[in-house]
Motif scaffolding. Sequence first.
Motif, PDB file in Angstrom:
ATOM      1  N   UNK A  13     104.779  18.676 103.490  1.00 20.22           N
ATOM      2  CA  UNK A  13     105.228  19.870 102.771  1.00 20.22           C
ATOM      3  C   UNK A  13     105.542  19.534 101.317  1.00 20.22           C
ATOM      4  N   UNK A  14     106.407  18.547 101.096  1.00 21.98           N
ATOM      5  CA  UNK A  14     106.738  18.168  99.728  1.00 21.98           C
ATOM      6  C   UNK A  14     105.542  17.531  99.039  1.00 21.98           C
TER       7      UNK A  14
ATOM      8  N   UNK B 209     101.869  18.125  94.548  1.00 18.63           N
ATOM      9  CA  UNK B 209     100.499  18.148  94.039  1.00 18.63           C
ATOM     10  C   UNK B 209     100.243  19.423  93.237  1.00 18.63           C
ATOM     11  N   UNK B 210     100.801  20.534  93.696  1.00 13.04           N
ATOM     12  CA  UNK B 210     100.680  21.795  92.953  1.00 13.04           C
ATOM     13  C   UNK B 210     101.425  21.706  91.629  1.00 13.04           C
TER      14      UNK B 210
ATOM     15  N   UNK C  93     104.801  26.459 104.252  1.00 16.66           N
ATOM     16  CA  UNK C  93     106.167  26.061 103.884  1.00 16.66           C
ATOM     17  C   UNK C  93     106.220  25.535 102.453  1.00 16.66           C
ATOM     18  N   UNK C  94     105.185  24.804 102.042  1.00 16.94           N
ATOM     19  CA  UNK C  94     105.137  24.297 100.671  1.00 16.94           C
ATOM     20  C   UNK C  94     105.042  25.439  99.673  1.00 16.94           C
ATOM     21  N   UNK C  95     104.188  26.415  99.942  1.00 11.64           N
ATOM     22  CA  UNK C  95     104.043  27.556  99.037  1.00 11.64           C
ATOM     23  C   UNK C  95     105.336  28.354  98.953  1.00 11.64           C
ATOM     24  N   UNK C  96     106.007  28.502 100.077  1.00  8.51           N
ATOM     25  CA  UNK C  96     107.287  29.210 100.051  1.00  8.51           C
ATOM     26  C   UNK C  96     108.325  28.435  99.242  1.00  8.51           C
TER      27      UNK C  96
END
Length: 278
Positions: A108-109, A114-115, A140-143
Motif C-alpha cells: 500500500x505505502x 511511487x505515485x 487503499x493506496x489511492x484512498x
Amino acid sequence: MSNPPILAGVVGWPVTYSLSPVIHSTWAHRAGINGYYVPVAVPPSEDEFRQIINGLRRVRFAGVNVTKPHKENALRLADEASEIAKKAGAANMLTFQKDHIYADNSDVVGFANAVKEQSTNPGIHGLVLGAGGAARGIILALQSLGLKKITITNRTREKAEALADEFSLDVVDWDRRSNNLDTADILVNTTSLGMTGQPSLEIDLNTLKPKSIVADIVYSPLETPLLKAASSQHTIDGLSMLMHQAVPGFKQWFGGTGIVDAALKQTLLTEIKRRETA
C-alpha cells in the motif's frame, strides 16, 4: 566475537523471479550491513507455508517478505497484524519476534510513494482495472493519497461489486472501461492482462486526461503495452512499486534506510537483462 549476520528473505512459489534479493542486497552493501536476504521457495500449501515459516524463525530469520500465493496465508498465520494488512486482507511482510509474528502490508505505502514520485497532487479520481487481491492494496493506496472518487472495473462484474461495497467505490462494466478516462487522474492496471505470456489489455487511451498518471503493477515486461501506449503521460512501472514497498522491510529487519534512486533501478534493469539472456 563478531555479531552473526542478519537473515531475511522472500517467500513464494515460484520465487526465483523475485528481484527483492537484489534490492535488499544492494542496500545492505551500501550501508555496510552484515546481512543476507534470500529467496525461499514454498509450494502453494498453507501447511507447508506454516512449517517453513516456523523453520525460518528457528534459524533466527528477522523476517520475510511474502509474495504469491501466500499473502493471505501470511495474514492468517500472524499473531498480530497492522490495520492496513487487515483492510487489504493480505500481508507481504512478516516480522519474527521472540514469541510473536507480526504481519504488515507495505504494498500500500509502496504504491502510494511511487505515485508521489510522479505528482504531489494526484487528483481526485482513480480508475482501477481488476478486482483481485492486488486491487485491494491499490485502492487503499489511492484512498490514502486523498482521491475522493475511485471507480473499479473487472471482467467479472460481481467481483467488482463486492469490492465496491466494501470500499465504497463506483463500478463500471468492463466493456465500458474506456469511457471513464476523460475524468480519471490515475489509471491503474492490476490485472494480468499485458503480462508476459498473457493476452494484451485492450483499452483506448485517446480520451485520457492530459498529465494523468498511468500505472501497471507488473514488471514482466517492464514496459507493458499499456505503459507504451501511455508514453506521453506520467507512467509508473512495476519496478517503482517494488522498490518502494521494500523500504519498510529493510528498515524493520536490517535497521537501515533503503534509498530508492536511479542507481538502484539501473541495478535492477541490469539484472532483468541478465536473466533474459541467461
